[in-house]
Design an enzyme around this catalytic site. Structure first.
Site, mmCIF file in Angstrom:
data_model
loop_
_atom_site.group_PDB
_atom_site.id
_atom_site.type_symbol
_atom_site.label_atom_id
_atom_site.label_comp_id
_atom_site.label_asym_id
_atom_site.label_seq_id
_atom_site.Cartn_x
_atom_site.Cartn_y
_atom_site.Cartn_z
ATOM 1 N N ASP A 11 -53.130 28.629 -37.936
ATOM 2 C CA ASP A 11 -52.049 27.797 -37.410
ATOM 3 C C ASP A 11 -52.410 27.240 -36.043
ATOM 4 O OD1 ASP A 11 -50.470 28.077 -39.673
ATOM 5 O OD2 ASP A 11 -49.570 29.937 -38.952
ATOM 6 N N LYS A 33 -55.771 30.359 -44.555
ATOM 7 C CA LYS A 33 -54.646 29.495 -44.935
ATOM 8 C C LYS A 33 -54.591 28.276 -44.019
ATOM 9 C CE LYS A 33 -50.106 30.388 -44.116
ATOM 10 N NZ LYS A 33 -49.377 29.173 -43.734
ATOM 11 N N ASP A 60 -51.399 25.557 -47.867
ATOM 12 C CA ASP A 60 -49.960 25.867 -47.818
ATOM 13 C C ASP A 60 -49.190 24.609 -47.413
ATOM 14 O OD1 ASP A 60 -47.483 27.112 -47.492
ATOM 15 O OD2 ASP A 60 -48.017 28.024 -45.576
ATOM 16 N N LYS A 62 -46.705 23.356 -49.582
ATOM 17 C CA LYS A 62 -45.388 23.486 -50.236
ATOM 18 C C LYS A 62 -44.903 22.167 -50.844
ATOM 19 C CE LYS A 62 -43.926 27.190 -47.068
ATOM 20 N NZ LYS A 62 -44.959 27.140 -46.019
ATOM 21 N N PHE A 63 -45.619 21.706 -51.866
ATOM 22 C CA PHE A 63 -45.229 20.443 -52.510
ATOM 23 C C PHE A 63 -43.791 20.523 -53.029
ATOM 24 C CE2 PHE A 63 -49.940 20.026 -54.014
ATOM 25 C CZ PHE A 63 -50.320 19.630 -52.745
ATOM 26 N N ASP A 65 -41.429 17.409 -54.704
ATOM 27 C CA ASP A 65 -41.164 15.985 -54.929
ATOM 28 C C ASP A 65 -40.878 15.806 -56.421
ATOM 29 O OD1 ASP A 65 -41.238 13.082 -54.673
ATOM 30 O OD2 ASP A 65 -42.445 13.397 -52.871
ATOM 31 N N THR A 69 -45.138 12.918 -58.879
ATOM 32 C CA THR A 69 -45.827 12.950 -57.587
ATOM 33 C C THR A 69 -46.510 14.298 -57.373
ATOM 34 O OG1 THR A 69 -44.221 11.390 -56.721
ATOM 35 C CG2 THR A 69 -45.473 12.630 -55.095
ATOM 36 N N THR A 124 -38.024 32.326 -45.703
ATOM 37 C CA THR A 124 -37.546 33.537 -45.002
ATOM 38 C C THR A 124 -36.586 33.186 -43.861
ATOM 39 O OG1 THR A 124 -39.703 33.454 -43.945
ATOM 40 C CG2 THR A 124 -39.383 35.169 -45.560
ATOM 41 N N GLN A 194 -40.724 36.372 -36.739
ATOM 42 C CA GLN A 194 -40.563 36.932 -38.089
ATOM 43 C C GLN A 194 -39.511 38.028 -38.046
ATOM 44 O OE1 GLN A 194 -41.756 35.711 -40.733
ATOM 45 N NE2 GLN A 194 -43.838 34.936 -40.475
ATOM 46 N N ARG A 215 -50.446 34.983 -36.174
ATOM 47 C CA ARG A 215 -50.519 35.233 -34.737
ATOM 48 C C ARG A 215 -51.044 36.606 -34.305
ATOM 49 N NH1 ARG A 215 -44.648 32.943 -34.165
ATOM 50 N NH2 ARG A 215 -44.720 33.822 -36.269
HETATM 51 O O1 C5P Z 1 -48.126 34.149 -37.302
HETATM 52 P P1 C5P Z 1 -47.529 34.713 -38.547
HETATM 53 O O2 C5P Z 1 -48.234 35.985 -39.014
HETATM 54 O O3 C5P Z 1 -46.031 34.866 -38.482
HETATM 55 O O4 C5P Z 1 -47.869 33.610 -39.657
HETATM 56 C C1 C5P Z 1 -47.375 33.672 -40.966
HETATM 57 C C2 C5P Z 1 -47.798 32.453 -41.707
HETATM 58 O O5 C5P Z 1 -47.189 32.467 -42.995
HETATM 59 C C3 C5P Z 1 -47.387 31.134 -41.062
HETATM 60 O O6 C5P Z 1 -48.414 30.200 -41.347
HETATM 61 C C4 C5P Z 1 -46.116 30.748 -41.767
HETATM 62 O O7 C5P Z 1 -45.951 29.352 -41.864
HETATM 63 C C5 C5P Z 1 -46.351 31.326 -43.165
HETATM 64 N N1 C5P Z 1 -45.141 31.627 -43.920
HETATM 65 C C6 C5P Z 1 -44.171 32.498 -43.469
HETATM 66 N N2 C5P Z 1 -43.046 32.741 -44.217
HETATM 67 C C7 C5P Z 1 -42.887 32.126 -45.380
HETATM 68 C C8 C5P Z 1 -43.861 31.245 -45.855
HETATM 69 C C9 C5P Z 1 -44.995 31.015 -45.085
HETATM 70 O O8 C5P Z 1 -44.310 33.074 -42.412
HETATM 71 N N3 C5P Z 1 -41.820 32.389 -46.103
#
Ligand code: C5P
Length: 234
Positions: A11, A33, A60, A62-63, A65, A69, A124, A194, A215
């Protein structure tokens, strides 16, 4: 030795930052990812860079549409050579089936194996109240289970699910149905934004096939140390 059950989320928004992480982490991690931030900042170059390190990509994006498409986008994901990509389950059965169809047709044409396709169930960030506001009168868990059933019936390979939902999904689906779990935090680390978190060990014990971690690894002073600790504690 790399571990292919731990997916690290790249990220970041520059190729320089991406390269820095790949230099450090690619000897230890097999799957990376690429999400919206990196892809919309650097495009295909971000994908090509991971390939240069001979590592696999979970795209990642997340299509979500109309089926036609998403069919075309899924063919494109195959041409990118990714290992895994995802679509929103709330796009519906037709859309998900078209994702599988597009990916299968393009893979056959290119003579490659089809990427794994995952359904994103309920984000989430959504709670019961947020679901109600968009007209869904179910708890997140009920809605997750409902959508996981659709994902399986549409022929996708699995779902992205928070640590809290792993157990219920595992009970309702076959072992081969993949569960990929973000929101994991090594013991004692910062949770960031989170909310529903588990340790990697807990996530695997509940039945996750892969964990996605960002992170706690990418922002660490010593990312390799964190990965080593993660592997030791699995
Ligand atoms: O930094 P962190 O460990 O929170 O990153 C989690 C990754 O997983 C991020 O790229 C976030 O966009 C992704 N993600 C998430 N929850 C979801 C779907 C994807 O945290 N439900």
């Amino acid at each position: 030795m790399t571990n292919d059950k731990i997916i690290v989320a790249l990220d970041v928004n520059t190729l320089k930052e991406e390269k820095r992480l790949l230099d450090i982490l690619s000897p230890h991690v097999q799957v990376f990812k690429i999400g919206m931030e990196l892809f919309y900042s650097c495009g295909l170059k971000a994908i090509d860079l991971v390939k240069k390190y001979d590592r696999d990509i979970f795209l990642d994006l997340k299509f979500h549409d109309i089926p036609n498409t998403v069919y075309a986008a899924s063919r494109t994901a195959v041409r990118f050579g990714v290992f895994m990509f995802n679509v929103h389950a709330s796009g519906g059965m037709d859309m998900m089936q078209k994702a599988v169809e597009g990916a299968e047709e393009e893979s056959e044409k290119l003579g490659v194996s089809r990427p794994k396709i995952l359904g994103v169930t309920v984000l989430t960030s959504m709670d019961t109240e947020a679901l109600k506001k968009i007209g869904i009168n179910k708890s997140p868990e009920e809605q997750v289970l409902h959508l996981a059933g659709l994902v399986r019936d549409a022929g996708l390979d699995g779902v992205v699910a928070s640590p809290e939902e792993i157990g219920a999904i595992r009970k309702a689906t076959e072992k081969s149905f993949l569960i990929v779990t973000p929101g994991v935090r090594p013991e004692g680390s910062d949770h960031g934004d989170q909310k529903r978190v588990a340790t990697p060990k807990e996530a695997f014990q509940r039945g996750a096939d892969y964990i996605v971690i960002g992170r706690p690894v990418t922002k660490a002073k010593d990312p390799v140390k964190i990965i080593a600790e993660l592997k030791r504690n699995l």
